[in-house]
Design an enzyme around this catalytic site. Structure first.
Site, PDB file in Angstrom:
ATOM      1  N   MET A   1     -85.738  61.773 -44.554  1.00 39.56           N
ATOM      2  CA  MET A   1     -84.521  61.266 -45.142  1.00 39.56           C
ATOM      3  C   MET A   1     -83.521  62.393 -45.210  1.00 39.56           C
ATOM      4  O   MET A   1     -83.571  63.187 -46.123  1.00 39.56           O
ATOM      5  CB  MET A   1     -84.861  60.726 -46.529  1.00 39.56           C
ATOM      6  CG  MET A   1     -83.814  59.992 -47.304  1.00 39.56           C
ATOM      7  SD  MET A   1     -82.179  60.504 -47.269  1.00 39.56           S
ATOM      8  CE  MET A   1     -81.520  60.671 -48.775  1.00 39.56           C
ATOM      9  N   PRO A   2     -82.669  62.501 -44.233  1.00 43.10           N
ATOM     10  CA  PRO A   2     -81.641  63.535 -44.333  1.00 43.10           C
ATOM     11  C   PRO A   2     -80.452  63.074 -45.173  1.00 43.10           C
ATOM     12  O   PRO A   2     -80.157  61.893 -45.273  1.00 43.10           O
ATOM     13  CB  PRO A   2     -81.226  63.738 -42.875  1.00 43.10           C
ATOM     14  CG  PRO A   2     -81.517  62.447 -42.229  1.00 43.10           C
ATOM     15  CD  PRO A   2     -82.693  61.850 -42.948  1.00 43.10           C
ATOM     16  N   PHE A   3     -79.806  64.039 -45.784  1.00 49.00           N
ATOM     17  CA  PHE A   3     -78.544  63.822 -46.466  1.00 49.00           C
ATOM     18  C   PHE A   3     -77.523  64.655 -45.713  1.00 49.00           C
ATOM     19  O   PHE A   3     -77.729  65.851 -45.501  1.00 49.00           O
ATOM     20  CB  PHE A   3     -78.633  64.258 -47.930  1.00 49.00           C
ATOM     21  CG  PHE A   3     -77.329  64.110 -48.661  1.00 49.00           C
ATOM     22  CD1 PHE A   3     -76.879  62.864 -49.051  1.00 49.00           C
ATOM     23  CD2 PHE A   3     -76.557  65.218 -48.949  1.00 49.00           C
ATOM     24  CE1 PHE A   3     -75.671  62.724 -49.719  1.00 49.00           C
ATOM     25  CE2 PHE A   3     -75.350  65.093 -49.621  1.00 49.00           C
ATOM     26  CZ  PHE A   3     -74.908  63.841 -50.007  1.00 49.00           C
ATOM     27  N   THR A  73     -79.229  68.274 -45.052  1.00 46.83           N
ATOM     28  CA  THR A  73     -80.351  68.591 -45.928  1.00 46.83           C
ATOM     29  C   THR A  73     -81.456  67.598 -45.596  1.00 46.83           C
ATOM     30  O   THR A  73     -81.231  66.386 -45.608  1.00 46.83           O
ATOM     31  CB  THR A  73     -79.964  68.455 -47.417  1.00 46.83           C
ATOM     32  OG1 THR A  73     -78.855  69.308 -47.687  1.00 46.83           O
ATOM     33  CG2 THR A  73     -81.130  68.810 -48.324  1.00 46.83           C
TER      34      THR A  73
END
Length: 143
Positions: A1-3, A73
């Site tokens: 799960m990238p931000f 991130t």
């Protein structure tokens, strides 16, 4: 799960959306992020009330006001070759989708662990249940 956070100078919503799509598509292709896993903050700077600062020649790269900062991130576990493929694909797709010159695509990647994420309700969901498909396997390879 990238931000993802994308900051771009002189960008309208259309260009910001194209850049967001470029980064997302590169993440799906290069590191296997699920297609429905998109969490992004897209910010345009007008150059007067808000702006971006940069060195126009650092490391011999001639940047200009077409500069785009991409901050990613995501959880740790990707191999260096995957990260390099990601950076290359982001630059390629930013040019294809938004006309952003590859020399103006600045990417930073910050990695963290499952406990470092809360998706709401004050709960660290990844720490309290099995990791999703994009989580690194215990051996360090991706599943």
């Amino acid at each position: 799960m990238p931000f993802i956070r994308i900051d771009a100078l002189g960008s309208d919503p259309e260009r910001l959306n194209a850049l967001g799509r470029a980064v997302h598509d590169a993440l799906v292709e290069a590191v296997g992020i699920p297609a429905d896993d998109r969490f992004q903050v897209l910010v345009g700077h007008d150059g007067s009330r808000s702006t971006l600062r940069y060195d126009d020649g650092y490391l011999g790269i001639r940047r200009d006001d077409g500069l785009v900062y991409v901050a990613i991130t995501m959880r740790s576990g990707r191999a260096p070759a995957q990260k390099q493929a990601l950076y290359r694909r982001i630059a390629e797709l930013a040019y294809e989708y938004a006309g952003t010159e590859p020399r103006n695509v600045f990417v930073t990647l910050t990695e963290n662990e499952p406990i470092d994420w809360s998706f709401g309700e004050g709960v660290a969901q990844y720490a309290e249940r099995p990791a999703p498909a994009d989580a690194p396997a215990p051996s360090g390879s991706l599943s």
